[in-house]
Scaffold this motif. Structure first.
Motif, PDB file in Angstrom:
ATOM      1  N   VAL A 148       0.841  -1.203   0.000  1.00  0.00           N
ATOM      2  CA  VAL A 148       0.000   0.000   0.000  1.00  0.00           C
ATOM      3  C   VAL A 148       0.876   1.252   0.000  1.00  0.00           C
ATOM      4  N   TYR A 149       1.929   1.229   0.822  1.00  0.00           N
ATOM      5  CA  TYR A 149       2.854   2.371   0.873  1.00  0.00           C
ATOM      6  C   TYR A 149       3.505   2.591  -0.492  1.00  0.00           C
ATOM      7  N   ALA A 150       3.940   1.513  -1.144  1.00  0.00           N
ATOM      8  CA  ALA A 150       4.542   1.631  -2.473  1.00  0.00           C
ATOM      9  C   ALA A 150       3.545   2.232  -3.467  1.00  0.00           C
ATOM     10  N   ALA A 151       2.273   1.850  -3.348  1.00  0.00           N
ATOM     11  CA  ALA A 151       1.243   2.394  -4.237  1.00  0.00           C
ATOM     12  C   ALA A 151       1.034   3.888  -3.987  1.00  0.00           C
ATOM     13  N   ILE A 152       1.067   4.295  -2.721  1.00  0.00           N
ATOM     14  CA  ILE A 152       0.930   5.719  -2.386  1.00  0.00           C
ATOM     15  C   ILE A 152       2.062   6.519  -3.019  1.00  0.00           C
ATOM     16  N   LEU A 153       3.290   5.987  -2.935  1.00  0.00           N
ATOM     17  CA  LEU A 153       4.428   6.664  -3.554  1.00  0.00           C
ATOM     18  C   LEU A 153       4.232   6.790  -5.064  1.00  0.00           C
ATOM     19  N   ALA A 154       3.790   5.699  -5.689  1.00  0.00           N
ATOM     20  CA  ALA A 154       3.605   5.716  -7.142  1.00  0.00           C
ATOM     21  C   ALA A 154       2.550   6.737  -7.556  1.00  0.00           C
ATOM     22  N   LEU A 155       1.525   6.906  -6.739  1.00  0.00           N
ATOM     23  CA  LEU A 155       0.417   7.793  -7.101  1.00  0.00           C
ATOM     24  C   LEU A 155       0.680   9.260  -6.768  1.00  0.00           C
ATOM     25  N   PHE A 156       1.359   9.511  -5.647  1.00  0.00           N
ATOM     26  CA  PHE A 156       1.403  10.886  -5.141  1.00  0.00           C
ATOM     27  C   PHE A 156       2.795  11.503  -5.034  1.00  0.00           C
ATOM     28  N   TYR A 157       3.833  10.684  -4.953  1.00  0.00           N
ATOM     29  CA  TYR A 157       5.167  11.270  -4.745  1.00  0.00           C
ATOM     30  C   TYR A 157       5.746  11.726  -6.068  1.00  0.00           C
ATOM     31  N   ARG A 158       6.241  12.949  -6.094  1.00  0.00           N
ATOM     32  CA  ARG A 158       6.885  13.484  -7.280  1.00  0.00           C
ATOM     33  C   ARG A 158       8.273  13.980  -6.925  1.00  0.00           C
ATOM     34  N   VAL A 159       9.236  13.673  -7.784  1.00  0.00           N
ATOM     35  CA  VAL A 159      10.611  14.126  -7.549  1.00  0.00           C
ATOM     36  C   VAL A 159      10.618  15.647  -7.544  1.00  0.00           C
TER      37      VAL A 159
END
Length: 371
Positions: A148-159
């Motif tokens: 779930v954490y990995a999915a959150i990063l994929a969806l919301f984290y931007r460099v």
């Protein structure tokens, strides 16, 4: 899963003490080896990639560990799990440094530290409930949270900023004397901190019950949760490296107090003092490390310093155990306190150069274009 791994291996997999000790040691080995590598991956391929790799890889290893039964399978699985998940720490710390600057950076690191400790306080209780229902739930649900954490990063984290062209040419092992001297100071600090694991043996020698040991050690978690944010935000106002000196000195003082402690109240006082040292030092340490590094090597620096804590996790129980066995509790605590005071002295000696390096980093960050 990790806080209850020893119980799982003993009660569910029927491993003996020697086998359990070897398997648990794989956690420290993995952290020592993987944090530096995780920092390099962050510099070369980005923090999002490294964190996602650590989380998804670690989650998959948990699913495999749930099916493991032999000693070889369990040891290999725990080692692989540790190698993968340890890459997350330097990547996350690098991401915080990339997203923040100035006093905001210290506050952000402090908030992350506080959140981790809140989770660490809840995990053993929640894990104990799950283990009572079905031991494999520990692995399945832990894996689920990582996915779930990995999915959150994929969806919301931007460099937050564009990678530098010279990132890929960063040295594998930085040739920076200040970095390696800081690593040594961190190793000494971490050796002192990790000696808290000997407290259980000392309590047993002094005739205390396990429940009393748990109550005393719970003071550490409670103080971090209550004081972590306000103390950390206060330190962030100046973000001065002298705070790290104070933290190491408090840590040494707390463990020295254990040498003279014979009552439960005296041990509580000792834990209180070294916990304050932990809070003070951690509130500034990650900020300093991130600002010692050139922009293209920030992950490598954070990873190498972090690997010192992994090395201390391996050495401290062996060193402390040998001292306790041959010299007794009071000399053992005195030696470990001396290691902490040496760390404080080394941090103080490095202070002027650390301040100059951080000022250079601040000038570079100020020159970055907006956005």
């Amino acid at each position: 899963m990790v806080p209850l791994l020893g119980f799982y291996l003993t009660a569910q997999q029927h491993m003996n003490v020697g086998q359990v000790s070897v398997i648990l040691s794989a956690l420290g080995v993995g952290r020592f080896l993987a944090e530096g590598f995780g920092g390099q991956l962050s510099d070369r391929y980005g923090t999002a990639f490294t964190m996602t790799l650590a989380l998804t890889g670690g989650g998959l290893m948990l699913l495999l560990l749930a099916q493991a039964h032999t000693f070889a399978q369990l040891f290999a699985g725990v080692l692989a799990y540790s190698l993968l998940t340890a890459m997350y720490k330097p990547a996350a710390s690098t991401a915080v440094a990339d997203l923040t600057a100035g006093p905001q950076r210290a506050r952000a690191y402090n908030l992350l530290y506080w959140a981790i400790n809140v989770g660490a306080s809840i995990a053993p209780v929640l894990g104990g409930v799950l283990a009572g229902l079905n031991a494999r739930l520990l692995f399945y649900l832990d894996a689920l949270t990582m996915f779930v954490y990995a999915a959150i990063l994929a969806l919301f984290y931007r460099v937050p900023r564009t990678p530098h062209e010279h990132t890929r040419r960063a040295a594998l092992i930085p040739r920076d004397r200040l970095l390696w001297q800081f690593c040594l100071a961190t190793l000494l600090y971490a050796l002192t901190y990790q000696s808290y694991k000997l407290l259980a043996l000392v309590f047993a020698q002094q005739g205390y019950e396990a429940v009393q040991y748990g109550q005393v050690l719970a003071v550490n978690g409670l103080l971090v949760i209550l004081l972590g944010l306000p103390v950390g935000h206060f330190i962030a106002r100046t973000s001065h490296p002298r705070w790290q000196v104070a933290g190491a000195a408090l840590l040494g003082t707390g463990f020295l107090l254990h040498a003279f402690a014979h009552t439960l109240g005296q041990h509580v006082l000792a834990v209180t003092v070294w916990t304050l040292g932990e809070i003070v030092a951690y509130s500034i340490s990650k900020t300093i490390i991130s600002e010692l590094a050139p922009p293209h090597s920030r992950g490598a620096y954070i990873g190498l310093v972090g690997s010192m804590s992994g090395l201390a996790t391996l050495i401290a129980p062996l060193l402390g155990g040998a001292l306790l066995q041959h010299l007794g509790a009071a000399p053992m605590w005195t030696v470990m306190a001396g290691v902490g005071f040496t760390a404080a002295a080394l941090y103080l000696w490095l202070e002027a150069r650390v301040t100059r390096r951080r000022a250079e980093t601040a000038r570079w960050e100020a020159a970055l274009p907006a956005g």
